[in-house]
Write an enzyme that holds these catalytic residues in place. Structure first.
Site, PDB file in Angstrom:
ATOM      1  N   VAL A  54      -4.254 -18.904  29.398  1.00  0.00           N
ATOM      2  CA  VAL A  54      -2.722 -18.878  29.623  1.00  0.00           C
ATOM      3  C   VAL A  54      -2.029 -19.749  28.837  1.00  0.00           C
ATOM      4  O   VAL A  54      -0.813 -20.155  29.295  1.00  0.00           O
ATOM      5  CB  VAL A  54      -2.445 -19.153  31.158  1.00  0.00           C
ATOM      6  CG1 VAL A  54      -3.297 -18.053  32.014  1.00  0.00           C
ATOM      7  CG2 VAL A  54      -3.211 -20.514  31.380  1.00  0.00           C
TER       8      VAL A  54
ATOM      9  N   HIS B 175      -4.237   2.808  -6.147  1.00  0.00           N
ATOM     10  CA  HIS B 175      -4.784   3.799  -5.304  1.00  0.00           C
ATOM     11  C   HIS B 175      -6.348   3.982  -5.556  1.00  0.00           C
ATOM     12  O   HIS B 175      -6.656   3.939  -6.614  1.00  0.00           O
ATOM     13  CB  HIS B 175      -3.912   4.988  -5.751  1.00  0.00           C
ATOM     14  CG  HIS B 175      -4.584   6.219  -5.039  1.00  0.00           C
ATOM     15  ND1 HIS B 175      -4.517   6.858  -3.650  1.00  0.00           N
ATOM     16  CD2 HIS B 175      -5.401   7.438  -5.623  1.00  0.00           C
ATOM     17  CE1 HIS B 175      -4.862   7.982  -3.410  1.00  0.00           C
ATOM     18  NE2 HIS B 175      -5.525   8.408  -4.325  1.00  0.00           N
TER      19      HIS B 175
END
Length: 486
Positions: free
Chosen positions: A284, A465
């Site tokens: 938390v 690429h």
């Protein structure tokens, strides 16, 4: 005779140990004080991050993701495995070896840079009026030592926030330390808190076979992230990974019974619900660790939440006392702490030479955030909801990993990249990602924003690429509606 130093750093986490190293590199006589002990009771540098946080969690995430790939994705590559199993103790041993290597590595760096390392809890006592030196107490059990330093850097980090009605024992009720040390996957695992720690640890044990339910108090999932990214993440985590995620939850009570843990809570509709589990992770949030520093006694200003108050240069209200990392304002991120540590070290070195270093500060607006789930989530800058709330006109472009050749080859096609740019100037205001290895891709986004790049600048950069980075390239093109492969 009392040992005297140019700089005393209190805390040896990512903020403290990096600050100490940079101080030493700049010729400052430096001491670093830290009280962390590992499970064997041995002093261990690196703070939460290296001991029970960033590093060990990534080790477990990698192990569990490899297991999941072998179990569910290798068959698509023509790789057939029979009798696949996971040896959790071996996984934990590997994690521990990695932690030991890195914490030991910091000790070696301290030795290399001639940094004095003192084990114990450091506390500021007073500043001597005549010499201007700070007296610092170092307490290690019953042993107490006093040193003095001209400058002090407080880097004491943070501690896990606790729930008021249940005590963490790291046996059945776990914090991040306990979640990293389980020796087997519990059948039923509950997680309170859908932040970074809750999602990462929930992901690890879900992949290893646990039924995982995540309970989050916030009304929506991952509210710090871009809303579109958060919705995509919740869809993937629930449909593909199998996490059960409930938001808008209010915990009423937690009962530790002999055979199970029972969490009574109200769901988002205020209906009473009951969750029965074997282990519970409490995630938390974290609180700044200022206990024992002597803040009240010496007048060190902290705010109502316990954070040390500092200016943009990490200077506290006390002369020659700085604070960095989780103990001050800003995101509780290791890389933010480290950069603040470097900036403060350089400011101190400049001050020792008689001049100010106004450039040595950290831009809190351009700090990358990463959640190392699968797929990963990363972002920098403003979200769409922040821009709308501020009334800032913007254009958005996005591109999916599904249309990227490298992602297809990897078999990791979930997610997308989104670029937000100012409607008038085209300057990038935020970049948000969910997908494979976006923890690495976000660096290009940070560089672009640090140098005030436009979406057109990124669109004109040649990206290799095939590579995942092409998704960012296409998202930048999409801001101007010029994406090529969709």
């Amino acid at each position: 005779m009392t040992k005297s130093f140019d700089v005393a750093v209190i805390g040896a986490g990512p903020g403290g140990y990096v600050a100490a190293i940079r101080c030493a590199q700049l010729g400052l006589n430096t001491v670093c004080i830290d009280e962390w002990k590992n499970e064997q009771g041995v002093a261990s540098l690196g703070g939460t991050c290296l001991n029970v946080g960033c590093i060990p969690s990534k080790a477990l995430l990698e192990s569990s993701e490899n297991y999941a790939r072998a179990a569910h994705k290798f068959i698509d590559h023509g790789i057939n495995l029979e009798g696949l199993s996971m040896d959790v103790p071996v996984m934990i041993t590997r994690k521990n070896k990695i932690v030991k290597a890195f914490t030991g590595g910091i000790a070696m760096l301290f030795k290399k840079n001639k940094i004095t390392s003192l084990h114990g809890r450091g506390a500021l006592l007073k500043q001597e009026q005549e010499s201007g030196l700070w007296k610092i107490q170092v307490k290690n059990g019953t042993e107490i030592e006093e040193i003095q330093a001209e400058y002090v850097i407080i880097a004491t980090g943070s501690t896990p926030r606790q729930l008021p009605f249940i005590k963490v024992d790291n046996n059945r009720i776990l914090d991040n330390s306990g979640a990293l040390a389980l020796t087997e996957a519990p059948k039923r695992l509950g997680v309170i808190g859908a932040g970074v720690i809750g999602l990462e640890m929930g992901s690890v044990w879900r992949r290893l076979g646990s039924e995982v339910t995540v309970l989050e108090a916030q009304p929506n999932f991952l509210m710090a992230a871009d809303e579109q990214i958060a919705k995509e993440a919740q869809k993937i985590f629930t449909r593909e990974l199998g996490l059960v995620i409930q938001t808008g939850v209010k915990i009423k009570s937690i009962q530790v019974e002999e055979q199970q843990i029972v969490v009574d809570y109200a769901d988002a509709k205020a209906d009473s619900q009951k969750l029965e589990i074997d282990k519970l992770i409490v995630a938390v949030g974290r609180s700044p660790n200022t206990a024992g520093l002597g803040a009240d006694e010496i007048g060190l200003k902290t705010n109502e939440r316990g954070y040390i108050e500092v200016d943009e240069y990490c200077r506290s209200n006390l002369p020659k006392v700085y604070a960095v990392g989780d103990v001050v304002r800003g995101p509780m991120l290791a890389h933010k702490a480290s950069e603040e540590g470097v900036a403060v070290a350089e400011m101190i070195a400049s001050a020792k030479q008689g001049h100010a270093n106004e450039s040595a500060k950290v831009n809190l607006d351009i700090i990358p955030w990463v959640i190392y789930t699968s797929p990963e989530i990363a972002w920098v800058g403003k979200t769409e909801q922040e821009l709308k709330s501020a009334g800032i006109a913007y254009r958005a472009g996005q591109f999916p990993f599904m249309a990227n050749g490298r992602a297809r080859a990897l078999g990791e096609t979930s997610g997308f990249v989104k670029v937000l740019a100012d409607a008038d100037t085209d300057r990038i205001l935020g970049i948000h990602m969910i997908g494979p290895y976006v923890s690495e891709m976000i660096a290009e986004a940070v560089v672009a924003m640090e140098f005030a790049a436009s979406s057109e600048d990124v669109a004109r950069i040649i990206h290799a690429h095939p590579s995942l980075s092409e998704v960012l390239h296409e998202a930048a093109l999409a801001v101007d509606k010029r994406a090529l492969h969709i």
